[in-house]
Design an enzyme around this catalytic site. Sequence first.
Site, PDB file in Angstrom:
ATOM      1  N   LYS A   1      28.713 -74.919  64.638  1.00 53.34           N
ATOM      2  CA  LYS A   1      27.813 -75.600  63.695  1.00 53.34           C
ATOM      3  C   LYS A   1      26.328 -75.398  64.027  1.00 53.34           C
ATOM      4  O   LYS A   1      25.791 -74.337  63.765  1.00 53.34           O
ATOM      5  CB  LYS A   1      28.180 -77.082  63.618  1.00 53.34           C
ATOM      6  CG  LYS A   1      29.572 -77.291  63.006  1.00 53.34           C
ATOM      7  CD  LYS A   1      29.841 -78.744  62.730  1.00 53.34           C
ATOM      8  CE  LYS A   1      31.226 -78.963  62.165  1.00 53.34           C
ATOM      9  NZ  LYS A   1      31.381 -78.604  60.768  1.00 53.34           N
TER      10      LYS A   1
ATOM     11  N   ASP B   1      35.168 -80.950  72.900  1.00 50.39           N
ATOM     12  CA  ASP B   1      34.877 -80.248  71.652  1.00 50.39           C
ATOM     13  C   ASP B   1      33.549 -80.808  71.150  1.00 50.39           C
ATOM     14  O   ASP B   1      33.497 -81.887  70.565  1.00 50.39           O
ATOM     15  CB  ASP B   1      36.010 -80.493  70.648  1.00 50.39           C
ATOM     16  CG  ASP B   1      35.720 -79.892  69.269  1.00 50.39           C
ATOM     17  OD1 ASP B   1      34.553 -79.555  69.006  1.00 50.39           O
ATOM     18  OD2 ASP B   1      36.656 -79.785  68.458  1.00 50.39           O
TER      19      ASP B   1
ATOM     20  N   PHE C   1      39.611 -83.885  65.156  1.00 49.42           N
ATOM     21  CA  PHE C   1      39.601 -82.682  64.313  1.00 49.42           C
ATOM     22  C   PHE C   1      39.140 -81.515  65.165  1.00 49.42           C
ATOM     23  O   PHE C   1      38.063 -81.564  65.744  1.00 49.42           O
ATOM     24  CB  PHE C   1      38.672 -82.849  63.106  1.00 49.42           C
ATOM     25  CG  PHE C   1      38.694 -81.655  62.195  1.00 49.42           C
ATOM     26  CD1 PHE C   1      39.673 -81.529  61.220  1.00 49.42           C
ATOM     27  CD2 PHE C   1      37.765 -80.633  62.327  1.00 49.42           C
ATOM     28  CE1 PHE C   1      39.728 -80.400  60.397  1.00 49.42           C
ATOM     29  CE2 PHE C   1      37.812 -79.497  61.513  1.00 49.42           C
ATOM     30  CZ  PHE C   1      38.788 -79.395  60.546  1.00 49.42           C
TER      31      PHE C   1
END
Length: 400
Positions: free
Chosen positions: A254, A225, A140
């Site tokens: 995040k 990532d 993702f």
Amino acid sequence: MKNQKTLELLEEAGNSILFTASRPEIVMEKGEGMYLWDTDGRKYLDFIGGWAVNCLGHCPDVISEALKKQSSELINASPSFYNKPMVEFARLLTDISCFDKVFFTSTGAEANESAIKLARKYGSKMLNGAFEIITTVGSFHGRTLATMSATGKKHWEPLFAPKVPGFIHVPFNDTEAVSNAINPNTCAVMLEPIQGEGGVNTADAGYIKELRSLCDEKGILLIFDEVQTGLGRIGKMFAYEEYGIEPDIMTLAKGIGGGFPLAAMLTKKKYDIFDAGDQGGTYTGQPLAMAVGIAVVHEIIKQKLPERVQMMGDYLIERLKELSAEYPILNIRGKGLLIAFDLPEPAGRDIVSGCLESGLIINSPQSSVIRFMPPLIVTKWEIDKMLEILMKVLKTHFKQ
Ligand code: PLP
């Protein structure tokens, strides 16, 4: 029973908010530490932490104070100028990582877009126009068109056609598949060291080492990532440290903002190859975001959160293992405070809503998977409390 204010807010939400997600009939109003409160005054123990975001818990003083101070000095000077916290934060990130250069964005998807653009720039300058990026099945990387194209979710394949071309998806943890996919058009390999949304799938140590060697041998870039794994989440400041290798590009989001919209792409000096205007954005290096980032990273270091995360993660895994003798808890996995287990059937959604009714927020990223990604400040007491509620919900569901 919902109060009048909640009913009105829910009606207004239905009228005015564009539908993009099924949300429960709850409106959140307040947060503190490990807890959220809704507009009916109900309290929830939060083991999602704003989707692996609120690393210091809800509304920590350090973030409120950083915002207060910075907002009285400079809110926005424009992206055409450097600003003080921007320079300070870039320096801090390069000091604590193996990277030399930083580009700031507001979201993980934009940080990944930046990484994709940098890899393509490298391909155009150094590899005769190579532009393909190899990514993994189950990955993702975000919801912009390019990051959706990079993402390895099967059911996204038909969406928003035509997709951005140039992404090849290969099975995760399979070096041979990467090796076979590399061709003269390849400029990079991009992956999450632990696939978060894909169900908490950890890359093997050997696989990452082999990918590093393969990328070196072929002269292509390795992109990590670390939007979900970075900033202490897995018990190290960054997941690449766990593997003893250095990627060429890393993306963060995040946890880096502790709840404030903030993300970054980091790279080595030799890949400082964008020309003016290739990449940018109105909010790159936004002073409020920079001040928050500095405060969050200093606090992670001050509280030695990566070490603490390791201890709490080990404790949670140990407790889950004990409970698995009695409850339907299969394939416990993950690192630090990014942990998941499988259910024997696709009951994730029911378990999540049962927990919510009992005042606990957990998550099911795949239909048979339960995932935990609490704030990094979680205590053993809160882990025990969470497990007490979850076990009751599991018992009720699987008795039916
Ligand atoms: N990359 C990973 C690994 C993620 O988990 C996410 C979000 O869940 C993203 C990228 C996208 O980040 P954002 O939602 O901030 O755009």
